[in-house]
Design a protein around this motif. Structure first.
Motif, mmCIF file in Angstrom:
data_model
loop_
_atom_site.group_PDB
_atom_site.id
_atom_site.type_symbol
_atom_site.label_atom_id
_atom_site.label_comp_id
_atom_site.label_asym_id
_atom_site.label_seq_id
_atom_site.Cartn_x
_atom_site.Cartn_y
_atom_site.Cartn_z
ATOM 1 N N GLU A 24 -2.540 -22.753 67.278
ATOM 2 C CA GLU A 24 -3.031 -21.671 66.846
ATOM 3 C C GLU A 24 -2.280 -20.309 68.070
ATOM 4 O OE1 GLU A 24 -7.461 -20.705 67.993
ATOM 5 O OE2 GLU A 24 -7.674 -21.733 66.255
ATOM 6 N N LYS A 25 -1.806 -20.880 68.756
ATOM 7 C CA LYS A 25 -0.787 -20.042 69.780
ATOM 8 C C LYS A 25 0.402 -20.014 69.111
ATOM 9 C CE LYS A 25 -1.089 -22.818 74.182
ATOM 10 N NZ LYS A 25 -0.995 -23.821 74.997
ATOM 11 N N ALA A 26 0.638 -19.927 67.621
ATOM 12 C CA ALA A 26 2.237 -20.643 67.102
ATOM 13 C C ALA A 26 2.101 -19.180 65.666
ATOM 14 C CB ALA A 26 3.033 -21.619 66.592
ATOM 15 N N ASP A 27 3.006 -18.686 64.992
ATOM 16 C CA ASP A 27 2.279 -17.956 64.491
ATOM 17 C C ASP A 27 2.951 -18.246 63.063
ATOM 18 O OD1 ASP A 27 3.435 -15.320 65.704
ATOM 19 O OD2 ASP A 27 5.708 -15.820 65.380
ATOM 20 N N VAL A 28 3.084 -19.381 63.148
ATOM 21 C CA VAL A 28 2.713 -20.716 61.460
ATOM 22 C C VAL A 28 2.566 -21.925 62.007
ATOM 23 C CG1 VAL A 28 4.723 -21.152 61.317
ATOM 24 C CG2 VAL A 28 3.502 -21.085 59.458
ATOM 25 N N ALA A 29 1.744 -22.223 61.371
ATOM 26 C CA ALA A 29 1.517 -23.677 61.303
ATOM 27 C C ALA A 29 0.797 -24.476 59.880
ATOM 28 C CB ALA A 29 0.138 -24.198 62.491
ATOM 29 N N VAL A 30 1.287 -25.155 59.643
ATOM 30 C CA VAL A 30 1.984 -26.020 58.354
ATOM 31 C C VAL A 30 1.223 -28.134 58.915
ATOM 32 C CG1 VAL A 30 2.145 -26.901 56.450
ATOM 33 C CG2 VAL A 30 2.900 -24.327 57.418
ATOM 34 N N LEU A 31 0.664 -27.994 58.172
ATOM 35 C CA LEU A 31 -0.609 -29.501 58.803
ATOM 36 C C LEU A 31 -0.521 -30.361 57.378
ATOM 37 C CD1 LEU A 31 -1.548 -27.743 61.101
ATOM 38 C CD2 LEU A 31 -2.642 -29.535 61.725
ATOM 39 N N ASN A 32 -0.127 -31.341 57.367
ATOM 40 C CA ASN A 32 -0.874 -32.851 56.396
ATOM 41 C C ASN A 32 -1.550 -33.493 56.509
ATOM 42 O OD1 ASN A 32 0.886 -34.466 56.202
ATOM 43 N ND2 ASN A 32 2.373 -33.772 56.058
ATOM 44 N N ALA A 33 -2.757 -33.556 55.791
ATOM 45 C CA ALA A 33 -3.228 -34.807 56.181
ATOM 46 C C ALA A 33 -3.720 -35.611 54.534
ATOM 47 C CB ALA A 33 -4.764 -34.000 56.572
ATOM 48 N N PHE A 34 -4.509 -36.849 55.244
ATOM 49 C CA PHE A 34 -4.514 -38.200 53.979
ATOM 50 C C PHE A 34 -5.886 -37.317 53.659
ATOM 51 C CE2 PHE A 34 -6.787 -41.406 53.073
ATOM 52 C CZ PHE A 34 -6.226 -41.953 52.088
ATOM 53 N N ASP A 35 -6.434 -36.973 52.231
ATOM 54 C CA ASP A 35 -7.763 -37.150 51.140
ATOM 55 C C ASP A 35 -7.380 -37.448 50.257
ATOM 56 O OD1 ASP A 35 -10.291 -35.626 51.423
ATOM 57 O OD2 ASP A 35 -9.355 -33.624 50.099
ATOM 58 N N SER A 36 -8.720 -39.083 50.252
ATOM 59 C CA SER A 36 -9.202 -39.757 49.578
ATOM 60 C C SER A 36 -10.132 -40.625 50.169
ATOM 61 C CB SER A 36 -7.586 -40.291 48.911
ATOM 62 O OG SER A 36 -8.051 -40.873 48.205
ATOM 63 N N ASP A 37 -10.437 -41.508 49.463
ATOM 64 C CA ASP A 37 -11.296 -42.422 48.999
ATOM 65 C C ASP A 37 -10.536 -43.890 49.092
ATOM 66 O OD1 ASP A 37 -13.363 -41.040 49.848
ATOM 67 O OD2 ASP A 37 -14.664 -41.055 48.093
ATOM 68 N N GLU A 38 -9.566 -43.736 48.508
ATOM 69 C CA GLU A 38 -8.767 -45.396 48.523
ATOM 70 C C GLU A 38 -8.563 -46.057 49.866
ATOM 71 O OE1 GLU A 38 -3.965 -44.408 48.131
ATOM 72 O OE2 GLU A 38 -5.009 -42.440 47.790
ATOM 73 N N LEU A 39 -8.986 -45.831 50.711
ATOM 74 C CA LEU A 39 -8.448 -46.986 51.634
ATOM 75 C C LEU A 39 -10.063 -46.797 51.950
ATOM 76 C CD1 LEU A 39 -5.255 -46.125 53.833
ATOM 77 C CD2 LEU A 39 -5.400 -47.476 51.972
ATOM 78 N N GLY A 40 -10.921 -46.249 52.125
ATOM 79 C CA GLY A 40 -13.150 -46.654 52.186
ATOM 80 C C GLY A 40 -13.730 -45.252 52.807
ATOM 81 N N VAL A 41 -13.976 -45.953 52.518
ATOM 82 C CA VAL A 41 -15.446 -44.561 52.934
ATOM 83 C C VAL A 41 -15.984 -44.455 54.022
ATOM 84 C CG1 VAL A 41 -15.164 -42.986 50.944
ATOM 85 C CG2 VAL A 41 -16.704 -44.731 50.520
ATOM 86 N N ASP A 42 -16.714 -45.641 54.027
ATOM 87 C CA ASP A 42 -18.075 -46.027 55.304
ATOM 88 C C ASP A 42 -17.899 -47.054 56.589
ATOM 89 O OD1 ASP A 42 -20.568 -45.891 55.922
ATOM 90 O OD2 ASP A 42 -21.283 -47.625 54.999
ATOM 91 N N ASP A 43 -16.254 -46.623 56.913
ATOM 92 C CA ASP A 43 -15.731 -47.421 57.985
ATOM 93 C C ASP A 43 -15.448 -46.412 59.177
ATOM 94 O OD1 ASP A 43 -12.757 -47.191 58.055
ATOM 95 O OD2 ASP A 43 -13.516 -46.994 55.770
ATOM 96 N N PRO A 44 -15.794 -47.076 60.381
ATOM 97 C CA PRO A 44 -15.432 -46.184 61.254
ATOM 98 C C PRO A 44 -14.207 -45.165 61.098
ATOM 99 C CG PRO A 44 -16.166 -48.293 62.472
ATOM 100 C CD PRO A 44 -16.395 -48.216 60.608
ATOM 101 N N VAL A 45 -13.360 -46.321 61.223
ATOM 102 C CA VAL A 45 -11.999 -45.577 60.736
ATOM 103 C C VAL A 45 -12.064 -43.707 59.600
ATOM 104 C CG1 VAL A 45 -9.792 -45.193 60.302
ATOM 105 C CG2 VAL A 45 -10.560 -46.903 61.926
ATOM 106 N N SER A 46 -12.589 -44.508 58.484
ATOM 107 C CA SER A 46 -13.022 -43.613 57.884
ATOM 108 C C SER A 46 -13.848 -42.482 57.687
ATOM 109 C CB SER A 46 -13.008 -44.401 56.215
ATOM 110 O OG SER A 46 -12.059 -44.892 55.637
ATOM 111 N N ARG A 47 -14.171 -42.792 59.079
ATOM 112 C CA ARG A 47 -15.910 -41.646 58.839
ATOM 113 C C ARG A 47 -15.264 -40.367 60.202
ATOM 114 N NH1 ARG A 47 -19.442 -46.256 58.891
ATOM 115 N NH2 ARG A 47 -18.714 -46.443 60.836
ATOM 116 N N ALA A 48 -14.174 -41.409 61.253
ATOM 117 C CA ALA A 48 -13.804 -40.234 62.446
ATOM 118 C C ALA A 48 -12.944 -39.428 61.320
ATOM 119 C CB ALA A 48 -13.512 -41.243 63.494
ATOM 120 N N GLU A 49 -12.095 -40.145 60.330
ATOM 121 C CA GLU A 49 -11.060 -39.364 60.108
ATOM 122 C C GLU A 49 -11.467 -38.115 58.243
ATOM 123 O OE1 GLU A 49 -6.904 -40.715 57.640
ATOM 124 O OE2 GLU A 49 -7.696 -41.432 56.434
#
Length: 184
Positions: A141-166
């Motif tokens: 938020e301090k910057a004029d521009v921020a571009v972030l990318n993030a994985f969005d898929s169920d291909e690596l799991g959905v109901d494990d602690p890492v997937s839930r946190a992600e």
């Protein structure tokens, strides 16, 4: 800015499954910014793991698609891919915790006043504690521009602690970002 699907202003979150073009899109945004505005105040955080699975590279660093100038502040971690590299949920959590620790060191070292922030694989540091994503968004938020990318898929799991946190971290990033570009 050929191929960009968004303006370089405010905050943009680029999402999609593995190999959808998230890192390439972020690299193109970085290059467009550098061509237009130069290197002053540019911060790059590269949290992406690189893991080959079934002949395909999962994740991937920005330098696969661009050369990051030495004049840019670059924070990079040697990240693991917790779900892809683990046989148990406990092993995945341990790797996610280690990624978070490494990322915390980079976040502690960030320059105080960024003009532009580019983050590759933004949820990797928060697969252990998704609430901590507010530290990253607060910095962006301090910057004029921020571009972030993030994985969005169920291909690596959905109901494990890492997937839930992600998934929670991704939801927090979606609510924070001015716009989301979905490459699914």
């Amino acid at each position: 800015m050929t191929g960009l699907q968004f303006p370089l202003s405010g905050s943009t979150l680029v999402t999609g499954p593995s190999n959808a073009g998230k890192t390439r899109t972020t690299a193109a945004a970085l290059n467009a910014w550098l061509d237009s505005e130069g290197t002053e105040g540019v911060v790059v955080l590269d949290f992406a793991p690189e893991l080959e699975r079934d002949g395909t590279i999962l994740g991937g660093r920005l330098d696969r698609f661009t050369t990051v100038s030495e004049a840019v502040w670059l924070g990079r971690i040697d990240a693991s891919a917790p779900r892809a590299e683990s046989e148990t949920a406990e092993q995945a959590v341990a790797l996610a915790r280690d990624n978070a620790r490494r990322a915390e060191q980079q976040l502690d070292a960030l320059p105080e006043t960024p003009r532009a922030v580019f983050v590759n694989d933004a949820t990797i540091p928060f697969q252990h504690d998704s609430v901590a994503v507010s530290r990253l968004t607060g910095y962006c938020e301090k910057a004029d521009v921020a571009v972030l990318n993030a994985f969005d898929s169920d291909e690596l799991g959905v109901d494990d602690p890492v997937s839930r946190a992600e998934r929670d971290a991704l939801d927090r990033l979606r609510h924070w970002a001015d716009r989301t570009v979905d490459l699914s």
